[in-house]
Design a protein around this motif. Sequence first.
Motif, PDB file in Angstrom:
ATOM      1  N   GLU A  78       0.811  -1.209   0.000  1.00 28.78           N
ATOM      2  CA  GLU A  78       0.000   0.000   0.000  1.00 28.78           C
ATOM      3  C   GLU A  78       0.848   1.266   0.000  1.00 28.78           C
ATOM      4  OE1 GLU A  78      -3.148   0.090  -0.492  1.00 28.78           O
ATOM      5  OE2 GLU A  78      -3.318  -2.097  -0.487  1.00 28.78           O
ATOM      6  N   SER A  79       2.125   1.137   0.343  1.00 26.54           N
ATOM      7  CA  SER A  79       3.017   2.298   0.324  1.00 26.54           C
ATOM      8  C   SER A  79       3.737   2.451  -1.009  1.00 26.54           C
ATOM      9  CB  SER A  79       4.042   2.186   1.456  1.00 26.54           C
ATOM     10  OG  SER A  79       4.878   1.055   1.282  1.00 26.54           O
ATOM     11  N   VAL A  80       3.448   1.579  -1.957  1.00 20.47           N
ATOM     12  CA  VAL A  80       4.042   1.691  -3.298  1.00 20.47           C
ATOM     13  C   VAL A  80       3.182   2.651  -4.116  1.00 20.47           C
ATOM     14  CG1 VAL A  80       4.677   0.449  -5.397  1.00 20.47           C
ATOM     15  CG2 VAL A  80       4.985  -0.646  -3.168  1.00 20.47           C
ATOM     16  N   THR A  81       3.764   3.748  -4.548  1.00 20.74           N
ATOM     17  CA  THR A  81       3.006   4.792  -5.234  1.00 20.74           C
ATOM     18  C   THR A  81       2.929   4.540  -6.733  1.00 20.74           C
ATOM     19  OG1 THR A  81       4.996   6.163  -5.440  1.00 20.74           O
ATOM     20  CG2 THR A  81       3.599   6.533  -3.514  1.00 20.74           C
ATOM     21  N   VAL A  82       1.856   5.045  -7.319  1.00 21.68           N
ATOM     22  CA  VAL A  82       1.629   4.918  -8.760  1.00 21.68           C
ATOM     23  C   VAL A  82       1.385   6.309  -9.312  1.00 21.68           C
ATOM     24  CG1 VAL A  82       0.225   3.870 -10.570  1.00 21.68           C
ATOM     25  CG2 VAL A  82       0.611   2.635  -8.418  1.00 21.68           C
ATOM     26  N   GLU A  83       2.295   6.789 -10.111  1.00 16.60           N
ATOM     27  CA  GLU A  83       2.175   8.131 -10.701  1.00 16.60           C
ATOM     28  C   GLU A  83       0.992   8.167 -11.659  1.00 16.60           C
ATOM     29  OE1 GLU A  83       2.399  11.277 -13.263  1.00 16.60           O
ATOM     30  OE2 GLU A  83       3.392   9.475 -14.044  1.00 16.60           O
ATOM     31  N   ASP A  84       0.385   9.336 -11.816  1.00 12.76           N
ATOM     32  CA  ASP A  84      -0.860   9.446 -12.586  1.00 12.76           C
ATOM     33  C   ASP A  84      -0.729   8.924 -14.007  1.00 12.76           C
ATOM     34  OD1 ASP A  84      -1.731  10.598 -10.298  1.00 12.76           O
ATOM     35  OD2 ASP A  84      -2.430  12.471 -11.207  1.00 12.76           O
ATOM     36  N   PRO A 102       1.330   3.520 -26.395  1.00 11.02           N
ATOM     37  CA  PRO A 102       2.579   4.154 -25.950  1.00 11.02           C
ATOM     38  C   PRO A 102       2.673   4.222 -24.435  1.00 11.02           C
ATOM     39  CG  PRO A 102       1.052   5.799 -26.797  1.00 11.02           C
ATOM     40  CD  PRO A 102       0.447   4.467 -27.099  1.00 11.02           C
ATOM     41  N   ALA A 103       3.849   3.913 -23.932  1.00 10.09           N
ATOM     42  CA  ALA A 103       4.080   3.951 -22.482  1.00 10.09           C
ATOM     43  C   ALA A 103       4.477   5.362 -22.061  1.00 10.09           C
ATOM     44  CB  ALA A 103       5.164   2.957 -22.094  1.00 10.09           C
ATOM     45  N   PRO A 104       4.096   5.782 -20.864  1.00  6.09           N
ATOM     46  CA  PRO A 104       4.428   7.134 -20.403  1.00  6.09           C
ATOM     47  C   PRO A 104       5.877   7.240 -19.941  1.00  6.09           C
ATOM     48  CG  PRO A 104       3.276   5.965 -18.679  1.00  6.09           C
ATOM     49  CD  PRO A 104       3.298   5.042 -19.866  1.00  6.09           C
ATOM     50  N   ALA A 105       6.354   8.446 -19.903  1.00  8.81           N
ATOM     51  CA  ALA A 105       7.681   8.732 -19.346  1.00  8.81           C
ATOM     52  C   ALA A 105       7.538   9.977 -18.490  1.00  8.81           C
ATOM     53  CB  ALA A 105       8.707   8.956 -20.448  1.00  8.81           C
ATOM     54  N   SER A 106       7.346   9.770 -17.186  1.00  7.00           N
ATOM     55  CA  SER A 106       7.075  10.893 -16.302  1.00  7.00           C
ATOM     56  C   SER A 106       7.619  10.611 -14.922  1.00  7.00           C
ATOM     57  CB  SER A 106       5.566  11.157 -16.225  1.00  7.00           C
ATOM     58  OG  SER A 106       5.293  12.132 -15.259  1.00  7.00           O
ATOM     59  N   GLY A 107       8.107  11.668 -14.272  1.00  4.60           N
ATOM     60  CA  GLY A 107       8.594  11.524 -12.905  1.00  4.60           C
ATOM     61  C   GLY A 107       7.777  12.332 -11.927  1.00  4.60           C
ATOM     62  N   ALA A 108       6.541  12.654 -12.314  1.00  2.00           N
ATOM     63  CA  ALA A 108       5.694  13.489 -11.467  1.00  2.00           C
ATOM     64  C   ALA A 108       5.180  12.700 -10.270  1.00  2.00           C
ATOM     65  CB  ALA A 108       4.514  14.030 -12.282  1.00  2.00           C
ATOM     66  N   LEU A 109       4.757  13.437  -9.239  1.00  4.94           N
ATOM     67  CA  LEU A 109       4.157  12.812  -8.065  1.00  4.94           C
ATOM     68  C   LEU A 109       2.721  12.408  -8.379  1.00  4.94           C
ATOM     69  CD1 LEU A 109       5.294  15.093  -5.111  1.00  4.94           C
ATOM     70  CD2 LEU A 109       5.925  12.705  -5.462  1.00  4.94           C
TER      71      LEU A 109
END
Length: 333
Positions: free
Chosen positions: A219-225, A314-321
Amino acid sequence: MNPLKPADVGDLSARVLDAVNGVVVGKRDALTLVFAGILAGGHVLLEDLPGLGKTLTARSFALALGLDFRRLQFTPDLLPADVTGSFLYDQRTHDFTFRPGPIFTNLLLADEINRTPPKTQSALLEAMQERQVSVEGTTYPLRPPFHVLATANPIEYEGTYPLPEAQLDRFLLRVSFGYPTADEEWDVLRRRMSRRREEISIDPVVDAPTLSAMQAALESVTVEDSVGRYIVTLTAATRSHPQVLVGASPRGSLALLLLARAVAAMSGRDYVIPEDVKAVAVPALGHRLTLRPEVWLRRVNVDQVVREVLEQTPAPASGALPSYVARPAYDRA
């Protein structure tokens, strides 16, 4: 027990997989998927030919995880009460008492699940989804952790009852092992001669409370939008594919999310990357698709369709929260 971090989950997962891989030879990738399904709190369908280690895999994971294990052989004459349990008349007390069935365990091996009629197959539905069993109007909770590892033979259809779509959808993923290479098969023989007995032995790496803590750590593993939307786009693409009659439901999206989190934690990361999603897309979505009848004549299978969807999306490429994670105060200025 103290909460675990994803890095701790990664270390423990590697030890569990090493222990199981010492018995089930040459199937590290498939074993990783099976354990990802367990970590994600789901149930796994092992669909493959006889003699390729499906039963051995279930027993090995039960030993390595320190779980209570029961094996139930599904046959055409098996009744729902043989799975859930039933009330028996006690002559001493002159009352009916409940005798729990084999489903009251931590890890249930439902061997050859497609050999029993739909009425008995449906006895598993409530347990798999709700983690409880209802008998004669009384509900009995199942002790966590609870997981079903079911096996099915994909070639012998005589005397079998295909799983209904509703029950297939309850399995988080479907895994196949395939034949071993010549070197792997020789390694199986060599290890059998080395241990000088048929039975296997695996020392427990963790126990049931530790496994529950590992599952809670996900549950502490985050998933970026953008990764979350990538999951939704992949699932939606299966519904519009020209060869698909019925695509994956939102439960397929949820399965991708849970399994991707598990794969990330097994890698020691507290965030999901698109490669985690790609690694579990075929086993998580393949069994949820229904192909058009004319497609079967061209020998197209569901795994090919999911791979096409992966190539075309297409796969995303993002480092956003992620949007559901609060931003630090200094970053809101």
